[in-house]
Design a protein around this motif. Structure first.
Motif, short mmCIF file in Angstrom:
data_model
loop_
_atom_site.label_atom_id
_atom_site.label_comp_id
_atom_site.label_asym_id
_atom_site.label_seq_id
_atom_site.Cartn_x
_atom_site.Cartn_y
_atom_site.Cartn_z
N GLY A 80 0.96 -1.39 0.01
CA GLY A 80 0.02 -0.06 0.03
C GLY A 80 0.83 1.19 -0.01
N TYR A 81 2.00 1.39 0.87
CA TYR A 81 2.68 2.54 0.87
C TYR A 81 3.78 2.60 0.05
CZ TYR A 81 -0.18 3.98 4.58
OH TYR A 81 -1.20 4.34 5.17
N THR A 82 4.58 1.27 -0.24
CA THR A 82 5.86 1.38 -1.08
C THR A 82 5.53 0.81 -2.66
OG1 THR A 82 6.75 0.68 1.01
CG2 THR A 82 8.08 1.32 -0.56
N GLY A 83 4.37 0.44 -2.89
CA GLY A 83 3.99 0.01 -4.19
C GLY A 83 4.71 -1.42 -4.38
N ILE A 251 8.11 6.73 -3.26
CA ILE A 251 8.85 5.65 -4.29
C ILE A 251 7.58 4.92 -5.00
CG2 ILE A 251 9.83 3.35 -4.00
CD1 ILE A 251 11.50 4.51 -1.53
N ARG A 252 6.71 4.89 -4.13
CA ARG A 252 5.34 4.20 -4.90
C ARG A 252 4.93 4.96 -6.10
NH1 ARG A 252 0.05 4.60 -1.50
NH2 ARG A 252 0.00 6.62 -2.39
N GLY A 317 -3.13 1.08 1.51
CA GLY A 317 -2.48 2.24 1.92
C GLY A 317 -3.38 3.12 2.98
N PHE A 318 -4.11 2.31 3.81
CA PHE A 318 -4.66 2.80 5.09
C PHE A 318 -4.21 2.17 6.42
CE2 PHE A 318 -7.47 3.77 1.31
CZ PHE A 318 -7.68 4.94 1.65
#
Lengths: 378, 522
Positions: A80-83, A251-252, A317-318
């Motif tokens: 979610g955060y870094t892809g 980065i994501r 991402g939550f």
């Protein structure tokens, strides 16, 4: 931006409030915290025929869900955060589980079927003379806990350092994580690999000298799982709301741009992947004593992909989305597999397709859609 | 003709019955003559008679002098009528009379049986009998072999007979015969002959020259066996490689051109295999035709499924490869479940036509025909796909889109349409691969799952968007896997290969052969 300035100047209390995230996340954590006090009491002290009694089946089941939630949380951090889509997080979960399983095997001592004081049953069965070297030390609980963190962490570090170092990204990375977990499955299925082969590790008796199936132990395991989940959630919130979190999101969204801006994206990716693997390992270690078995099935690629579904459904991402997703999907799984395993598989497949096409942010999209409808009506 | 045959058969059987009854005597010399007579009747039944006498299973019922074959199970005599083959139930021992033999007769029986087996039956049966002779090493049979050799015309049989002759001479002949036989045995890969040579080479009572020659021959044989094993391993490697190529080729097309990971690719293979099954159910009488018809059926059907996947799922997700991966994975679960619900979770058998079953012998090597056909078929499919890519307009447009989507679009190629047809084409090839795989594995709902990870490894290893890379990758991984297997076992060798690819990708992230030229996106 403005909000952040306020946070920085405020007291510890508001800091924690900030860490709890937006309203859904906050309520979720409150709910978990309350459950830590109430559920174990209902389980241990309320008479079994009472309406309010929580059966040992239920509390183990809930504990299991929380372990899955922790696992989903760890995946959300990288996906979610870094892809980085890992299709092999089951590898770290399983390894953590095996480390704990090995300790529990050692605690059986001479109470196994064969009554051998030195070797676990499956080794006696295979006519092994002595304990393999990699089983040394697992008599100690502390050593085992250390290994729960170290082994998945080390594997993730080496793996990600190699992969990200040579800029393996996107679907390629996903595919080789799947190959990794598949490789582990094949290896652990081998009898002479030294981890019980097909049957895995099971028939646990004690944990820390306490009967593993007693009410108190189950309650304690639930408390541990819930506490660990809350702590991990807060830590993850801390990471993603710090400057590191912004870099990860950068980065994501556009890794090359981050690199041109002077960030060593590889290092950040390695660190976050390793941290995530450690969380997954801890989840596995908490999971094993509650379900009483760990076998190579945990390494099957489909299990790892199921983790992705939890996060996708909950909304990536939550952070809290991952927790909600894991719990919702697993509750549904428990019910649907009882009705018919076929329906469960079709359902799982449909969730994959519909969520990725129509709800890219999972259930959190529903909230937005509902809100939008309400505003539109006004 | 037929009437005469039946008549002569009946006459044979009557003669045989009389002879067997004659065996009920205490005079062993008389028995020897009768056995000689029986062996003169060259039918299956006379062979069976001799064998059952040797095994002590032939009896004569005292009350009506009926000839009876007995199965002794847990000391109970389960009787059959020898000629009519009808079951007579359990019979008490004292009501029967056994045809007794001594050691001399046992030897005679052995050689008569060997002779009958060597002279009757199909070539396959004869060869088996010859190899049994080599194993037993009975000098009595030498005469029969010489006799057969003078008449035999079949090359394969002459070769085996010579082998048997020399194997006997090497052990029981005189000095010169031994030497000659041993020299001519050199290089034979038959296990029994290697053992014979080894015992001769180690026998201290023998002449030095013989021992040296035996040793030379033994070394030559061992060398040949080693060579055979290498060829065999290579063959298995090629066979696995061709399976991988078949499974991966469709994936290489969709992944390479459309840039989309289709996790349901394995299920398309599975659907192709089920097409073969369904067509075979519709034409149960002609297996050859059903396999050939199922190729275009599978291509069209899975190609159509491919178009549906592209239109309904993949189209909505272009530019989001990770989401495509997940959605198609969900689809693969659904497809598996649908097939499981329709056809049951049990494996189905798709029968092989005659020209695909059986064994081809080359020297001491035995290669299964279905594997040979699959290798050829995989190469054929590969060539056809290459031809379509390189020589047709559709292929040219496909390559243009692969190399630079925007530029291709600017040149007037309808990239969306090309994407769709490419997807259909790749899916169709997967279906055809499924038909081929149905010939070597069981057809079940999980068929595709077993190949998906492997075929991804092949594509990634070979380099995305490069069919030659896929070709090299498939055969490289197939050969590597099978070469490792004798040393570490099947599963560990698979683990090694997977680890190798994981490490390989770190050093060449774009695979063996990466696309050169101006790529539109990274």
């Amino acid at each position: 931006m403005n909000k952040r300035m306020v946070e920085k100047n405020s007291s510890l209390f508001t800091n924690i409030n900030f860490l709890l995230g937006d309203s859904i996340g906050r309520y979720l954590i409150y709910l978990l915290a309350i459950s830590i006090f109430i559920l174990p009491i209902l389980h241990v002290y309320i008479a079994e025929d009472s309406l309010f009694h929580v059966s040992s089946y239920t509390i183990s089941l809930l504990g299991k869900y929380l372990c899955f939630a922790l696992l989903a949380l760890s995946l959300d951090l990288v996906w979610g955060y870094t892809g980085i889509l890992s299709l092999g997080h089951g590898a770290f979960f399983g390894l953590g589980g095996y480390m704990m399983g090995m300790h529990l095997m050692r605690e059986i001592g001479d109470r196994g079927v064969y009554g051998n004081p030195l070797l676990p049953d499956f080794m006696v069965f295979l006519n092994w003379e002595e304990l393999p070297w990699f089983w040394y030390g697992f008599d100690s609980f502390l050593f085992s806990c250390l290994m729960v963190i170290l082994i998945p962490g080390l594997l993730a570090f080496i793996f990600s350092a190699l992969a990200f170092g040579s800029r393996v990204t996107g679907v390629y990375f996903s595919i080789i994580t799947q190959a990794l977990v598949f490789t582990l499955m094949l290896a652990f299925f081998q009898n002479d690999f030294g981890f019980g082969g097909n049957n895995g590790l099971t028939d646990f008796k004690d944990i820390l000298g306490k009967d593993i199936s007693s009410k108190e132990t189950r309650a304690a395991l639930y408390i541990c799982s819930a506490t660990m989940l809350i702590l991990s959630y807060l830590t993850c919130r801390f990471i993603v709301s710090s400057k590191i979190g912004n870099i990860l999101i950068g980065i994501r969204d556009r890794e090359t741009r981050m690199r041109f801006l002077g960030y060593n994206t590889t290092v950040f990716k390695i660190i976050i992947f390793t941290f995530s693997a450690v969380l997954a390992g801890i989840a596995g270690a908490l999971y094993v004593p509650q379900v009483g078995i760990i076998n190579p099935g945990e390494f099957s690629p489909i299990k790892s992909i199921e983790i992705v579904v939890w996060v996708a459904l909950g909304g990536r991402g939550f952070l809290y989305g991952a927790i909600i997703g894991a719990i919702v999907v697993n509750v549904l799984k428990s019910y649907l597999t009882i009705i018919s395993p076929e329906i469960w598989i079709i359902f799982l497949g449909l969730v994959f397709i519909l969520v990725t096409i129509y709800l890219p942010n999972g259930l959190t999209d529903l909230k937005r859609i509902i809100k939008k409808n309400i505003y539109d009506r006004r | 003709m037929a009437v005469i045959n039946v008549n002569s058969l009946l006459a044979d059987n009557n003669k045989l019955r009389d002879y067997i009854l004659e065996l009920d005597t205490k005079d062993f010399n008389e028995k020897i003559i009768t056995i000689e007579n029986i062996s003169q009747i060259k039918t299956d039944l006379s062979l069976k008679t001799l064998k059952s006498i040797l095994e002590g299973r032939l009896f004569i019922r005292k009350e009506d002098r009926k000839i009876i074959l007995v199965d002794i199970i847990k000391r109970k005599y389960n009787a059959y009528d020898f000629f009519q083959k009808t079951e007579l139930g359990i019979v008490k021992k004292r009501k029967l009379k056994k045809i007794k033999i001594n050691n001399q007769i046992r030897n005679i029986l052995n050689s008569k049986i060997a002779m009958l087996e060597l002279t009757s039956g199909t070539t396959e049966q004869k060869i088996k009998a010859i190899y049994d002779v080599i194993k037993e090493g009975n000098p009595e049979i030498l005469k029969i072999i010489n006799e057969l050799l003078s008449k035999e015309k079949n090359k394969e049989l002459i070769f085996s007979l010579n082998l048997a002759k020399n194997s006997i001479l090497a052990r029981f002949g005189n000095q010169t015969e031994k030497l000659k036989a041993i020299v001519s045995l050199a290089g034979s890969t038959n296990n029994d002959i290697v053992n014979i040579l080894r015992t001769i080479a180690e026998d201290k009572s023998l002449d030095k020259n013989i021992k040296i020659e035996a040793n030379n021959s033994l070394q030559a044989s061992l060398r040949n066996i080693k060579l055979n094993n290498i060829i065999k391993t290579t063959f298995f490697g090629l066979s696995l490689g061709s399976v991988l190529l078949l499974a991966a080729i469709g994936l290489a097309i969709t992944f390479g051109v459309v840039g989309v990971i289709n996790m349901a690719h394995g299920e398309l293979i599975m659907l192709g295999a089920y097409c073969a099954y369904v067509v075979q159910q519709l034409i149960p009488n002609n297996i050859s035709a059903s396999i050939i018809i199922s190729l275009p059926v599978a291509f069209v059907f899975t190609g159509f499924v491919g178009i549906l996947i592209e239109r309904l799922i993949v189209k909505n997700l272009y530019g989001r490869p990770l989401e495509t991966l997940l959605a198609t994975f969900g689809l693969s679960l659904i497809l598996q479940q649908i097939v499981r619900s329709i056809f049951s979770p049990l494996n189905k058998t798709v029968y092989s036509p005659e020209w695909m079953s059986g064994i081809t012998r080359i020297g001491g090597l035995e290669l299964t025909n279905n594997r040979i056909v699959i290798i050829i078929f995989a190469l054929l499919i590969f060539l056809i796909v290459i031809y379509i890519l390189k020589k047709t307009i559709f292929g040219m447009q496909m390559r243009a889109v692969t190399q630079n989507r925007k530029m291709a679009s600017a040149m007037g190629i309808n990239t969306k349409k090309i994407d769709m047809f490419t997807f259909a084409f790749g899916s169709g090839v997967a279906g055809v691969a499924g038909v081929a795989l149905s010939q070597i594995t069981n057809v079940g709902p999980n068929l595709g799952q077993n190949y998906i990870i492997d075929s991804f490894m092949v594509v990634v290893f070979g380099g995305v968007g490069n069919l030659f890379g896929t070709f090299i990758g498939a055969f490289g991984l197939g050969l590597g896997n099978k070469l490792l297997e004798p040393y570490v076992g099947a599963i560990v060798s698979k683990i090694f290969i997977l680890l190798f690819i994981i490490i390989f990708i770190q050093f060449r992230p774009k695979g063996l052969f990466s696309l050169k030229g101006r790529m539109a996106d990274e």
